[in-house]
Structures are given as structure tokens and as C-alpha cells.
Design an enzyme around this catalytic site. Structure first.
Site, PDB file in Angstrom:
ATOM      1  N   GLU A  20       5.088 -11.422 -12.546  1.00  0.00           N
ATOM      2  CA  GLU A  20       4.515 -10.443 -13.579  1.00  0.00           C
ATOM      3  C   GLU A  20       5.035 -10.739 -15.089  1.00  0.00           C
ATOM      4  O   GLU A  20       5.280  -9.787 -15.873  1.00  0.00           O
ATOM      5  CB  GLU A  20       4.867  -9.107 -13.281  1.00  0.00           C
ATOM      6  CG  GLU A  20       4.436  -8.779 -12.038  1.00  0.00           C
ATOM      7  CD  GLU A  20       4.817  -7.482 -11.188  1.00  0.00           C
ATOM      8  OE1 GLU A  20       4.175  -6.336 -11.325  1.00  0.00           O
ATOM      9  OE2 GLU A  20       5.807  -7.481 -10.612  1.00  0.00           O
ATOM     10  N   SER A 146       2.107  -5.731  -8.625  1.00  0.00           N
ATOM     11  CA  SER A 146       0.985  -6.347  -9.151  1.00  0.00           C
ATOM     12  C   SER A 146       0.021  -6.604  -8.344  1.00  0.00           C
ATOM     13  O   SER A 146      -1.105  -7.444  -8.483  1.00  0.00           O
ATOM     14  CB  SER A 146       1.097  -7.267 -10.296  1.00  0.00           C
ATOM     15  OG  SER A 146       1.656  -6.614 -11.445  1.00  0.00           O
ATOM     16  N   TYR A 216      -5.161  -5.505 -14.853  1.00  0.00           N
ATOM     17  CA  TYR A 216      -4.721  -5.999 -16.129  1.00  0.00           C
ATOM     18  C   TYR A 216      -6.043  -6.441 -16.838  1.00  0.00           C
ATOM     19  O   TYR A 216      -5.656  -6.955 -18.342  1.00  0.00           O
ATOM     20  CB  TYR A 216      -3.714  -7.199 -16.067  1.00  0.00           C
ATOM     21  CG  TYR A 216      -2.505  -6.733 -15.256  1.00  0.00           C
ATOM     22  CD1 TYR A 216      -1.680  -5.558 -15.964  1.00  0.00           C
ATOM     23  CD2 TYR A 216      -1.998  -7.215 -14.248  1.00  0.00           C
ATOM     24  CE1 TYR A 216      -0.679  -4.908 -15.203  1.00  0.00           C
ATOM     25  CE2 TYR A 216      -1.026  -6.678 -13.503  1.00  0.00           C
ATOM     26  CZ  TYR A 216      -0.212  -5.797 -13.881  1.00  0.00           C
ATOM     27  OH  TYR A 216       0.763  -4.857 -13.339  1.00  0.00           O
ATOM     28  N   ARG A 255       6.715   5.293 -11.263  1.00  0.00           N
ATOM     29  CA  ARG A 255       5.443   5.596 -10.786  1.00  0.00           C
ATOM     30  C   ARG A 255       4.923   5.478  -9.299  1.00  0.00           C
ATOM     31  O   ARG A 255       5.545   4.384  -8.825  1.00  0.00           O
ATOM     32  CB  ARG A 255       4.478   4.901 -11.881  1.00  0.00           C
ATOM     33  CG  ARG A 255       3.112   5.285 -11.803  1.00  0.00           C
ATOM     34  CD  ARG A 255       1.959   4.346 -12.267  1.00  0.00           C
ATOM     35  NE  ARG A 255       1.780   3.468 -11.252  1.00  0.00           N
ATOM     36  CZ  ARG A 255       1.724   1.888 -11.241  1.00  0.00           C
ATOM     37  NH1 ARG A 255       2.140   1.303 -12.427  1.00  0.00           N
ATOM     38  NH2 ARG A 255       1.666   1.391 -10.357  1.00  0.00           N
ATOM     39  N   ASP A 257       2.631   5.246  -6.279  1.00  0.00           N
ATOM     40  CA  ASP A 257       1.234   5.025  -5.858  1.00  0.00           C
ATOM     41  C   ASP A 257       0.955   5.499  -4.602  1.00  0.00           C
ATOM     42  O   ASP A 257       1.697   5.363  -3.553  1.00  0.00           O
ATOM     43  CB  ASP A 257       1.060   3.201  -5.609  1.00  0.00           C
ATOM     44  CG  ASP A 257       1.283   2.735  -7.114  1.00  0.00           C
ATOM     45  OD1 ASP A 257       1.161   3.287  -8.270  1.00  0.00           O
ATOM     46  OD2 ASP A 257       1.503   1.500  -7.136  1.00  0.00           O
ATOM     47  N   GLU A 273       4.300   3.125  -2.539  1.00  0.00           N
ATOM     48  CA  GLU A 273       5.411   2.798  -3.130  1.00  0.00           C
ATOM     49  C   GLU A 273       5.950   3.378  -4.415  1.00  0.00           C
ATOM     50  O   GLU A 273       5.077   4.232  -4.992  1.00  0.00           O
ATOM     51  CB  GLU A 273       5.309   1.017  -3.598  1.00  0.00           C
ATOM     52  CG  GLU A 273       4.198   0.896  -4.303  1.00  0.00           C
ATOM     53  CD  GLU A 273       4.312  -0.320  -5.410  1.00  0.00           C
ATOM     54  OE1 GLU A 273       5.332  -0.975  -5.231  1.00  0.00           O
ATOM     55  OE2 GLU A 273       3.229  -0.634  -6.098  1.00  0.00           O
ATOM     56  N   ASN A 275       7.425   2.660  -8.002  1.00  0.00           N
ATOM     57  CA  ASN A 275       7.702   1.652  -9.063  1.00  0.00           C
ATOM     58  C   ASN A 275       8.656   2.112 -10.129  1.00  0.00           C
ATOM     59  O   ASN A 275       8.409   3.119 -10.785  1.00  0.00           O
ATOM     60  CB  ASN A 275       6.370   1.229  -9.843  1.00  0.00           C
ATOM     61  CG  ASN A 275       5.391   0.696  -8.876  1.00  0.00           C
ATOM     62  OD1 ASN A 275       5.314  -0.418  -8.426  1.00  0.00           O
ATOM     63  ND2 ASN A 275       4.284   1.579  -8.698  1.00  0.00           N
ATOM     64  N   GLY A 279       4.229  -0.693 -15.468  1.00  0.00           N
ATOM     65  CA  GLY A 279       4.097  -1.327 -16.648  1.00  0.00           C
ATOM     66  C   GLY A 279       3.831  -0.286 -17.759  1.00  0.00           C
ATOM     67  O   GLY A 279       3.687   1.023 -17.705  1.00  0.00           O
TER      68      GLY A 279
HETATM   69  N1  LIG Z   1      -1.486   0.443   3.575  1.00  0.00           N
HETATM   70  C1  LIG Z   1      -2.370   0.275   2.754  1.00  0.00           C
HETATM   71  N2  LIG Z   1      -3.695   0.667   2.705  1.00  0.00           N
HETATM   72  C2  LIG Z   1      -4.746   0.384   2.107  1.00  0.00           C
HETATM   73  N3  LIG Z   1      -4.544  -0.301   0.778  1.00  0.00           N
HETATM   74  C3  LIG Z   1      -3.487  -0.626   0.566  1.00  0.00           C
HETATM   75  C4  LIG Z   1      -2.485  -0.768   1.469  1.00  0.00           C
HETATM   76  N4  LIG Z   1      -1.027  -1.115   0.926  1.00  0.00           N
HETATM   77  C5  LIG Z   1      -1.449  -1.633  -0.201  1.00  0.00           C
HETATM   78  N5  LIG Z   1      -2.916  -1.513  -0.439  1.00  0.00           N
HETATM   79  C6  LIG Z   1      -3.689  -2.080  -1.486  1.00  0.00           C
HETATM   80  O1  LIG Z   1      -2.907  -2.892  -2.462  1.00  0.00           O
HETATM   81  C7  LIG Z   1      -2.476  -2.386  -3.557  1.00  0.00           C
HETATM   82  C8  LIG Z   1      -1.084  -2.933  -3.849  1.00  0.00           C
HETATM   83  O2  LIG Z   1      -0.154  -2.339  -3.012  1.00  0.00           O
HETATM   84  P1  LIG Z   1       1.379  -1.700  -3.602  1.00  0.00           P
HETATM   85  O3  LIG Z   1       1.814  -1.373  -2.007  1.00  0.00           O
HETATM   86  O4  LIG Z   1       1.118  -0.642  -4.298  1.00  0.00           O
HETATM   87  O5  LIG Z   1       2.002  -2.946  -3.964  1.00  0.00           O
HETATM   88  P2  LIG Z   1       2.338  -3.532  -5.476  1.00  0.00           P
HETATM   89  O6  LIG Z   1       1.339  -2.633  -6.221  1.00  0.00           O
HETATM   90  O7  LIG Z   1       3.680  -3.788  -5.652  1.00  0.00           O
HETATM   91  O8  LIG Z   1       1.490  -4.935  -5.241  1.00  0.00           O
HETATM   92  C9  LIG Z   1      -2.444  -1.091  -3.473  1.00  0.00           C
HETATM   93  O9  LIG Z   1      -2.772  -0.444  -4.707  1.00  0.00           O
HETATM   94  C10 LIG Z   1      -3.767  -0.722  -2.645  1.00  0.00           C
HETATM   95  O10 LIG Z   1      -4.889  -0.823  -3.309  1.00  0.00           O
HETATM   96 MG   LIG Z   2       1.305  -0.591  -6.454  1.00  0.00          MG
END
Ligand SMILES: Nc1ncnc2c1ncn2[C@@H]1O[C@H](COP(=O)(O)OP(=O)(O)O)[C@@H](O)[C@H]1O
Ligand SMILES: [Mg+2]
Length: 319
Positions: A20, A146, A216, A255, A257, A273, A275, A279
Site C-alpha cells: 500500500e 486494500s 482507489y 475504520r 469494515d 476487520e 483498520n 486511508g
Molecule cells: N467473509 C467475506 N465475505 C464476503 N466478502 C468478503 C469477506 N472477506 C472479505 N471480503 C471482501 O474483500 C474485501 C477486503 O476484505 P477485508 O477483510 O476488509 O480486508 P482488507 O480490506 O484488509 O483487504 C471486503 O471489503 C469484501 O468485499
Molecule cells: Mg477492509
């Protein structure tokens, strides 16, 4: 909501070598300009291996940590700054170590009633033999951001059945991955600033998947802020985001998610998660939510600095 700060010398720490890096440089540039617009003296540091030397030379009043990923978000840089006696923004060492790791985050939050998807760590070798969970499921590295390395294994034939060793995917780069059930439905996020959960934003990526490009590239994702969702879901997001921020001991801003399966009511809401270094680019979600509650970008940046200074003062008083 502007913060009255004395004029300070602030290092904006950005860049580094994580996946990132470019996002961090954009965040850092925005932050540095905002601080300068408020009259602060700013030293920009693009982190290299000599970062401790650069920080020692700069002798700042406070360091604004604009790094994302490893090692700026995972506790390493925080521990170094603790040792150096520097005051810095955002979360400290222990919080960062836990929050960067999606598995450790579950271990810390789920026992307190925070809903997160089940799942487990799998060695990639296992994936070439059988699926770790019934499809559809998600595979992702435990400590990237990301959406780097996120694979959604949706259909019988997706990536092969079982997953093909030679098929491009995160299993080719990581020894192990976190497997989670795929939560169908909608993508929500909530910012916490200074112990207040702000709003819920719904993200609608045009491609259908909220990947790196959707995050992004302007125009690739529609942001609906505040989200048009039932009040009970908004309330649940705010509550979960604030409780998670506190349980993890986050500082400044975080933040959270979420995924929300809108066929399941509040039972369908899952935290993905937290964060700790969200960002801060012009397209970013935390500045957008701040703007909606009347807090400008520069107000937000100064509020984060103010919290770091207040926290350092508290610790000084305690020691
Ligand atoms: N268990 C899940 N079910 C559905 N979509 C998921 C899941 N885990 C991740 N995602 C998708 O992947 C994206 C990134 O996952 P995330 O856990 O937020 O990690 P990061 O943002 O750190 O890469 C999420 O915003 C979502 O769109
Ligand atoms: Mg995320």
C-alpha cells in the site's frame, strides 16, 4: 469542530515498502498539506530502513503516522517510536499487532460478542487437496490490506476444483491464508474518530467486488453516505465499531469494515476487520464521513494530532 493546537513541528511518516506504499504517499501528501495550511512546520519522511535516524534528526513534537500495511500498521514502527520516546498518532504497539491480523482480531473481539465470520487459517498446500469450507468462501492473507490477495471462491469451477496449484491466486504468494464463509450482500463501513462512531457508508463497487482498483480509482465505487439501510443496522454498525475500537484500545481513528446479508436482518451483519491506519486520501472513507458531520479534512487531521498529544500527556502524568 476545529481543534485549537499550538504551532507544532510534525513529521508526516509515509510511503515505506508495503503493497500500500502508493496509497500511503497519497494519504501523507494530503495530511502534510492540511497541517501546513494550519500553520504547522511539517517534515515529510518517506520511510526507508534509515527511518529511526531520520526521525532522530528531525526531533519532531509529534509524528503523524500515515503508513499503511507492514511495518507501519503492524506494531513494528510503533514499537520503534515507543523506544525512541516519540509521540505519534493512531494506535500503539499492542493494538496494532492485534488489529493487523484478522485472525488475532477475531480472537480478541468475538468473545466480547462482536459478530465476525467464522473461519480458519489454512496452509495453502491443503487447498490443493480439498476446499477448507463449503463454497462459496473467501481466502485472504491475515495481514494485508486494500483487498490485496483476497480471492472469492464462488463456484464449483472457480480457480479449479480443488484449487489448482498453477492457477493465479494468493496461494501462490502466501504460505497460509484465512478462509472465511462468503457473506453475501452489502458492503458497509464506519469510522470512529476520538471515541465517536460517525456514520455508515455503503460501498457499491461497479465491478461487484470491492478490490484494489475499486477502492482507489475515482468513479469505480459509489459511496452512499449515510447508507440507506434500516436504522437498526446503522445502530448496530455504530455500536460494533465503537466497541471494537475500545476493546482493541485504538487511538485517534479507526475504520470498521462490515458485510451485511440483507436477507437476514441484524443477524446478517458481520465485522470483517478494524483498520487502525485507515486511508486518508482524497477518496478515502474516513475523511468523507468526517465531512458529513461538518469536520473538514484539516480539522480531522488536527483532531488526530490532538488526541496523540493528549494521550502522551496522560501517560506522562501516570509515570
Ligand atoms: N467473509 C467475506 N465475505 C464476503 N466478502 C468478503 C469477506 N472477506 C472479505 N471480503 C471482501 O474483500 C474485501 C477486503 O476484505 P477485508 O477483510 O476488509 O480486508 P482488507 O480490506 O484488509 O483487504 C471486503 O471489503 C469484501 O468485499
Ligand atoms: Mg477492509
Amino acid at each position: 469542530m476545529s481543534t485549537v493546537l499550538p504551532t507544532l513541528h510534525i513529521v508526516v511518516l509515509m510511503g515505506g515498502w508495503s503493497s500500500e506504499r502508493e496509497v500511503s504517499l497519497t494519504s501523507g501528501d494530503g495530511i502534510a498539506k492540511a497541517l501546513e495550511s494550519r500553520g504547522h512546520r511539517v517534515t515529510r519522511i518517506d520511510m526507508g530502513r534509515d527511518v529511526a535516524l531520520k526521525l532522530a534528526e528531525a526531533e519532531p513534537d509529534v509524528v503523524f503516522n500515515a503508513l499503511h500495511g507492514t511495518p507501519g500498521e503492524d506494531g513494528t514502527v510503533q514499537g520503534m517510536m515507543d523506544l525512541m520516546g516519540l509521540t505519534y498518532t493512531h494506535s500503539g504497539l499492542a493494538t496494532s499487532v492485534i488489529a493487523i491480523d484478522k485472525e488475532l482480531t477475531k480472537l480478541a473481539l468475538v468473545p466480547h460478542g462482536i459478530p465476525m465470520p467464522g473461519g480458519r487459517i489454512v496452509r495453502c498446500e491443503e487447498l490443493y487437496e480439498r476446499d477448507p469450507l463449503p463454497r462459496p468462501y473467501v481466502l485472504k492473507p491475515v495481514n494485508e490490506g486494500s483487498s490485496v490477495g483476497v480471492a472469492i471462491v464462488t463456484r464449483e469451477g472457480n480457480f479449479g476444483n480443488p484449487i489448482g496449484r498453477g492457477v493465479p491466486g494468493p496461494w501462490q504468494e502466501f504460505d497460509q491464508l484465512l478462509a472465511e464463509p462468503y457473506i453475501r450482500g452489502r458492503e458497509l463501513t464506519t469510522a470512529v474518530i476520538g471515541n465517536r462512531a460517525l456514520l455508515v457508508t455503503e460501498l457499491k463497487p461497479k465491478s461487484g467486488f470491492y478490490d484494489f482498483a475499486s477502492k482507489y480509482t475515482e468513479g469505480l465505487t459509489e459511496h452512499i453516505c449515510p447508507a440507506e439501510i434500516p436504522d437498526a443496522i446503522t445502530a448496530a454498525c455504530l455500536d460494533i465499531a465503537l466497541r471494537s475500537h475500545r476493546l482493541l484500545g485504538c487511538r485517534g481513528t479507526s475504520r470498521s469494515d462490515f458485510r451485511w446479508d440483507d436477507t437476514q436482518g441484524v443477524e446478517g451483519l458481520f465485522l470483517l476487520e478494524v483498520n487502525t491506519q485507515p486511508g486518508m486520501t482524497p477518496l478515502s472513507l474516513v475523511p468523507e464521513q468526517a465531512r458529513h458531520i461538518g469536520m473538514s479534512y484539516a480539522d480531522l487531521v488536527e483532531a488526530i494530532v490532538a488526541e496523540a498529544l493528549a494521550d502522551a500527556k496522560l501517560k506522562e502524568g501516570a509515570s
